[in-house]
Design an enzyme around this catalytic site. Structure first.
Site, PDB file in Angstrom:
ATOM      1  N   SER A   1       0.835  -1.200   0.000  1.00 49.08           N
ATOM      2  CA  SER A   1       0.000   0.000   0.000  1.00 49.08           C
ATOM      3  C   SER A   1       0.870   1.250   0.000  1.00 49.08           C
ATOM      4  CB  SER A   1      -0.920  -0.029   1.220  1.00 49.08           C
ATOM      5  OG  SER A   1      -1.817   1.054   1.181  1.00 49.08           O
TER       6      SER A   1
ATOM      7  N   ARG B   1      -1.302   7.738   5.448  1.00 42.43           N
ATOM      8  CA  ARG B   1      -2.362   7.058   6.191  1.00 42.43           C
ATOM      9  C   ARG B   1      -3.730   7.646   5.837  1.00 42.43           C
ATOM     10  NH1 ARG B   1      -2.658   3.115  10.257  1.00 42.43           N
ATOM     11  NH2 ARG B   1      -0.447   2.767   9.947  1.00 42.43           N
TER      12      ARG B   1
ATOM     13  N   HIS C   1      -4.591   6.295   2.414  1.00 42.63           N
ATOM     14  CA  HIS C   1      -5.009   4.901   2.525  1.00 42.63           C
ATOM     15  C   HIS C   1      -6.415   4.779   3.113  1.00 42.63           C
ATOM     16  CE1 HIS C   1      -4.625   0.571   2.826  1.00 42.63           C
ATOM     17  NE2 HIS C   1      -5.418   0.729   3.869  1.00 42.63           N
TER      18      HIS C   1
END
Lengths: 214, 214
Positions: A13, A36, A39
């Site tokens: 990722s 983050r 994501h």
């Protein structure tokens, strides 16, 4: 076959997100916050709308280490913060949006519950962390407490979402320089975004992997 | 001055979102789901990527009314569902991602915790509602249970997020016709999106306003 191992998923990722941050001049910690958030939303467009005050990360780290509390607007933000990591530092997470006194106060005043909750927190926000993921009115209220009542949170993670007041509340947050902040431009945001920002910093302190994939 | 009255905020938000749905041929119930997802993300691009199986809304309404349970992948989804409305119908919301047995099973098998949780739920998912907002691996596992173990959830709200497997898991969900679903194309999604879809349907049943602004 799809990946099932949390660490492989995490690494892959981050590899996919990295090129979307390449054009930005970000420190390592900021990169972790951007990654983050991207994501958590599946939305690379966040790369161009996240705004982090230059002292935000250092300040949030420092106050977390001394056991600062976090005050959230909604239960989803409270519940999303990695409690296993956060409790190591000694703080508590508070959310009053569902309390009976807040509900009654909001009804009486004709304001939202999360706004009422922030007003009732009042001086308790001093030197603590505020994390707002849902309600623009809650962020407007915290900024009013700063301006009119001289209350100084240590930092504000303010990413309320939507089409009525959210962009304005976040612009107001980014327009002041007194309280370090993490925010986003425009209508986007939400509980998952607030949680992503808080957890990114928690995992920096914990030196844990802080795996994205649950 | 900004709006502080929840009902005004709600109405204004829906007015702003409506034109973005104008080009789509949606029923009233579908419009409510689209609107709430767009509000929860602040992202009008959801208008073009939401996918709702033709029987999804009717099925979810029917099973909720008979007290169906909801099984979620993460605690944020469990916590975001409007519990005041949901409990009127008699169901429970289950999430096992933080349970010790799930953690141990996941570690032993080298899989994610949310995937392990779905495998352990197994037959309990039969005729119930599954709501996945975070983990692609959890959705892959539920689809495997359908395919290989003949387990039939009543409906799947499957909007896992991210860059590793999320688009693929959601495409697999939308490619089957047996289990009614609500999903999204591509990498976007998240707990807030899953919650928005569930709450939109709960508020249809409750005839409550189900105010967006907390």
């Amino acid at each position: 076959m799809f990946m099932t191992k949390p660490m492989e998923i995490e690494e892959r990722s981050m590899e996919i997100i990295a090129p979307h941050l390449a054009g930005l001049s970000l420190g390592d910690d900021e990169k972790k916050i951007y990654s983050r958030i991207i994501h958590a939303s599946g939305d690379v467009d966040y790369a161009s709308i996240i705004r982090i005050h230059p002292e935000a990360v250092a300040t949030i780290k420092a106050v977390l280490l001394r056991g600062a509390n976090i005050f959230t607007d909604v239960e989803m933000v409270r519940r999303g913060i990695s409690i296993r990591t956060f409790t190591k530092f000694g703080g508590e997470i508070y959310c009053k949006v569902s309390d009976v006194d807040v509900r009654e106060f909001a009804k009486r005043e004709g304001i939202t519950r999360s706004m009422a909750a922030m007003r009732i927190f009042g001086k308790r926000l001093q030197n603590e962390i505020v994390a707002i993921g849902n309600a623009p009115t809650a962020l407007f209220e915290v900024l009013r407490l700063v301006r009119e009542e001289n209350i100084r949170p240590a930092a504000i993670i303010g990413v309320p979402v939507g089409f009525v007041g959210a962009a304005e509340a976040k612009a107001q947050l980014a327009a002041q320089d007194e309280i370090p902040y993490i925010t986003v431009e425009g209508t986007k945001g939400g509980s998952s975004i607030a949680v992503a920002a808080v957890n990114a910093i928690l995992y920096m302190l914990d030196n844990s992997r802080g795996l994205i994939e649950k």
